[in-house]
Design a protein around this motif. Structure first.
Motif, PDB file in Angstrom:
ATOM      1  N   VAL A  52       0.832  -1.204   0.000  1.00 37.09           N
ATOM      2  CA  VAL A  52       0.000   0.000   0.000  1.00 37.09           C
ATOM      3  C   VAL A  52       0.867   1.255   0.000  1.00 37.09           C
ATOM      4  O   VAL A  52       0.681   2.175  -0.809  1.00 37.09           O
ATOM      5  N   GLU A  53       1.819   1.309   0.921  1.00 39.51           N
ATOM      6  CA  GLU A  53       2.665   2.494   1.017  1.00 39.51           C
ATOM      7  C   GLU A  53       3.657   2.567  -0.138  1.00 39.51           C
ATOM      8  O   GLU A  53       4.018   3.656  -0.597  1.00 39.51           O
ATOM      9  N   GLY A  54       4.102   1.409  -0.623  1.00 44.06           N
ATOM     10  CA  GLY A  54       5.024   1.412  -1.752  1.00 44.06           C
ATOM     11  C   GLY A  54       4.406   1.983  -3.007  1.00 44.06           C
ATOM     12  O   GLY A  54       5.051   2.768  -3.739  1.00 44.06           O
ATOM     13  N   ILE A  55       3.141   1.642  -3.277  1.00 44.11           N
ATOM     14  CA  ILE A  55       2.468   2.193  -4.452  1.00 44.11           C
ATOM     15  C   ILE A  55       2.207   3.685  -4.278  1.00 44.11           C
ATOM     16  O   ILE A  55       2.371   4.471  -5.226  1.00 44.11           O
ATOM     17  N   ASP A  90       0.342  -4.596 -14.056  1.00 46.42           N
ATOM     18  CA  ASP A  90       0.315  -5.859 -13.320  1.00 46.42           C
ATOM     19  C   ASP A  90       0.475  -5.637 -11.818  1.00 46.42           C
ATOM     20  O   ASP A  90      -0.120  -6.355 -11.008  1.00 46.42           O
ATOM     21  N   VAL A  91       1.270  -4.651 -11.446  1.00 42.20           N
ATOM     22  CA  VAL A  91       1.415  -4.350 -10.018  1.00 42.20           C
ATOM     23  C   VAL A  91       0.072  -3.890  -9.436  1.00 42.20           C
ATOM     24  O   VAL A  91      -0.310  -4.284  -8.326  1.00 42.20           O
ATOM     25  N   LEU A  92      -0.663  -3.073 -10.179  1.00 41.54           N
ATOM     26  CA  LEU A  92      -1.972  -2.627  -9.707  1.00 41.54           C
ATOM     27  C   LEU A  92      -2.965  -3.789  -9.669  1.00 41.54           C
ATOM     28  O   LEU A  92      -3.820  -3.856  -8.783  1.00 41.54           O
ATOM     29  N   MET A 103      -2.174  -5.564  -6.571  1.00 43.78           N
ATOM     30  CA  MET A 103      -2.710  -4.850  -5.419  1.00 43.78           C
ATOM     31  C   MET A 103      -4.211  -5.081  -5.280  1.00 43.78           C
ATOM     32  O   MET A 103      -4.723  -5.277  -4.168  1.00 43.78           O
ATOM     33  N   LYS A 104      -4.927  -5.057  -6.388  1.00 40.80           N
ATOM     34  CA  LYS A 104      -6.368  -5.317  -6.333  1.00 40.80           C
ATOM     35  C   LYS A 104      -6.639  -6.700  -5.769  1.00 40.80           C
ATOM     36  O   LYS A 104      -7.513  -6.876  -4.904  1.00 40.80           O
TER      37      LYS A 104
END
Length: 421
Positions: free
Chosen positions: A306-309, A378-380, A383-384
């Motif tokens: 969460v904080e990394g994004i 892909d990272v998002l 996260m989802k």
């Protein structure tokens, strides 16, 4: 050096109202029937001497409900006198309503539907207390409403029912809301509403301008649906920081985001924080929380993600050696011997500034490593899966990245340690 760039809205769990639908089935051969309207509830009769307290309470509930309906209509019509009509002019309730009217109108209230469904309870001679629930929206004409609940005190006088007391909502994580307890001045742009107190009015243009630019970035990172219809940013002075949304944030916090019902995630910025942080970075960070957060908040196990994004958005994907928190990352890695895993990355409430910055930086470098290898989309999606769908992290990793999380965790930790030198 930046400081914290946002309290973990991830730690905030705030339940959103859930609508329940009923579906009625009938056989294909059954005859159709006309719709039968539900019978209207009969108004409670006026109490007379000797009636049980419940009779009086039932009648008062109807009277309070009618007064609240009129109050809501007056607010939406911009009728201050009508909004104040039910309050005793000499009571604190009148002063509270006057301030709330100004704040709510400034925030472009579009829905205000108060109700009092529970029976009032007697709290003294001819005094009654009851809880009020208000479904409300700002800016959007047809939003999924937020809901708050707060206490009120009424006096039953020969001249009629009068409101004499209003209690601020005091839920654990999100009460009281700023407009309940502060007179607000507001500036609105294309994507953002910014509210603060009159004492900080001069800073509104700067905060709004930076927030509008931050919204463009935060929109790109939206997870679980389209970006927010609008962002709400509350710029808090020293007293307001300690009171709005419950206050009580760790000393290192510069801002936070939290879900407040419906699909709305509010952002709060400590007005003192930009002395130690860049306002533009802080807003990009917190508003990215708002665009990525599920309605029930982030799971605590995904703190680093969460904080990394949010840091990815705030820093613009800066190279490791250009990242502002790289020195603090080195300190955490070398002095504390940090060697993962990412899921165990946490910050204590009393953590030193460098520990906070280092932890945020580790989250950033790990997310950046994933983005470099797999791409931000892909990272998002990852996260989802982890934060919205609540998938176990290994399942999410295999589904999105095609690799077990244990392997990717080790690669991210190695990348962090390499960046720290």
């Amino acid at each position: 050096m930046w400081l914290s760039l946002g309290l973990v809205a991830a730690l905030v769990l705030c339940a959103a109202p859930v609508g329940v639908g009923v579906v009625v089935f009938r056989g294909l051969d059954s005859p159709a029937w006309p719709a039968t309207p539900a019978p209207k509830a009969q108004p409670a009769r006026s109490p007379v001497a000797g009636d049980a307290e419940r009779v009086t309470a039932t009648w008062l509930r109807d009277q309070i409900g009618a007064a609240l309906t009129a109050q809501g209509t007056a607010l939406l019509a911009g009728d201050q006198a009508g909004f104040l009509a039910t309050a005793d002019p000499a009571s604190p309730a009148a002063a509270t309503l006057r301030a709330q009217f100004a704040s709510l109108r400034a925030m472009k209230v579009t829905k205000w539907a108060p109700s009092a469904d529970s029976l009032p309870s007697s709290v003294g001679s001819r005094k009654w207390r009851t809880l009020i629930e208000v479904r409300h929206c700002f800016v959007e004409p047809d939003c999924q409403p937020m809901t708050i609940t707060y206490g009120t005190v009424w006096t039953d006088t020969p001249a009629g029912l009068t409101l004499v007391g209003i209690e601020p909502s005091m839920s654990t994580y999100d009460g009281p809301r700023p407009w309940e307890v502060s007179t607000l001045v507001v500036a609105t742009g294309k994507r953002v509403l910014v509210a603060t107190t009159p004492a900080l009015r001069a800073q509104l243009p700067t905060v709004l301008a930076e927030a509008e630019k931050a919204a463009v970035v935060a929109d790109r990172y939206a997870v679980g649906g389209p970006p927010p219809a609008h962002y709400e940013v509350f710029y808090a002075g020293t007293a307001e920081w300690k009171r709005w949304f419950g206050g009580n944030r760790p000393a290192w916090t510069a801002g936070y985001a939290l879900p407040v019902g419906g699909k709305q995630v509010d952002v709060v910025v400590n007005a003192a924080a930009p002395q130690r942080n860049k306002l533009d970075d802080l807003l990009r960070h917190e508003m990215t929380h708002a665009s990525t957060m599920p309605s029930d908040g982030f799971p605590t196990s995904a703190w680093w993600l969460v904080e990394g994004i949010a840091e990815l958005a705030a820093s613009g994907g800066a190279a490791p050696q250009s990242y502002e928190g790289i020195e603090e990352v080195r300190k955490v890695v070398k002095e504390r011997g940090w060697n993962g895993p990412l899921d165990d990355l946490k910050i204590a409430d009393g953590a030193a500034d460098w520990e906070v910055a280092g932890a945020y930086g580790i989250g950033y470098l790990a997310v950046r490593q994933l983005a470099e290898r797999f791409g931000e989309p892909d990272v998002l999606a990852f996260m989802k899966a982890v934060t919205h769908d609540r998938m176990p992290i290994d399942d999410a990793s295999r589904e999105v990245f095609g690799e077990p999380w244990s392997v990717l965790n080790d690669q991210c930790v190695a990348a962090v340690r390499a960046a720290a030198g």
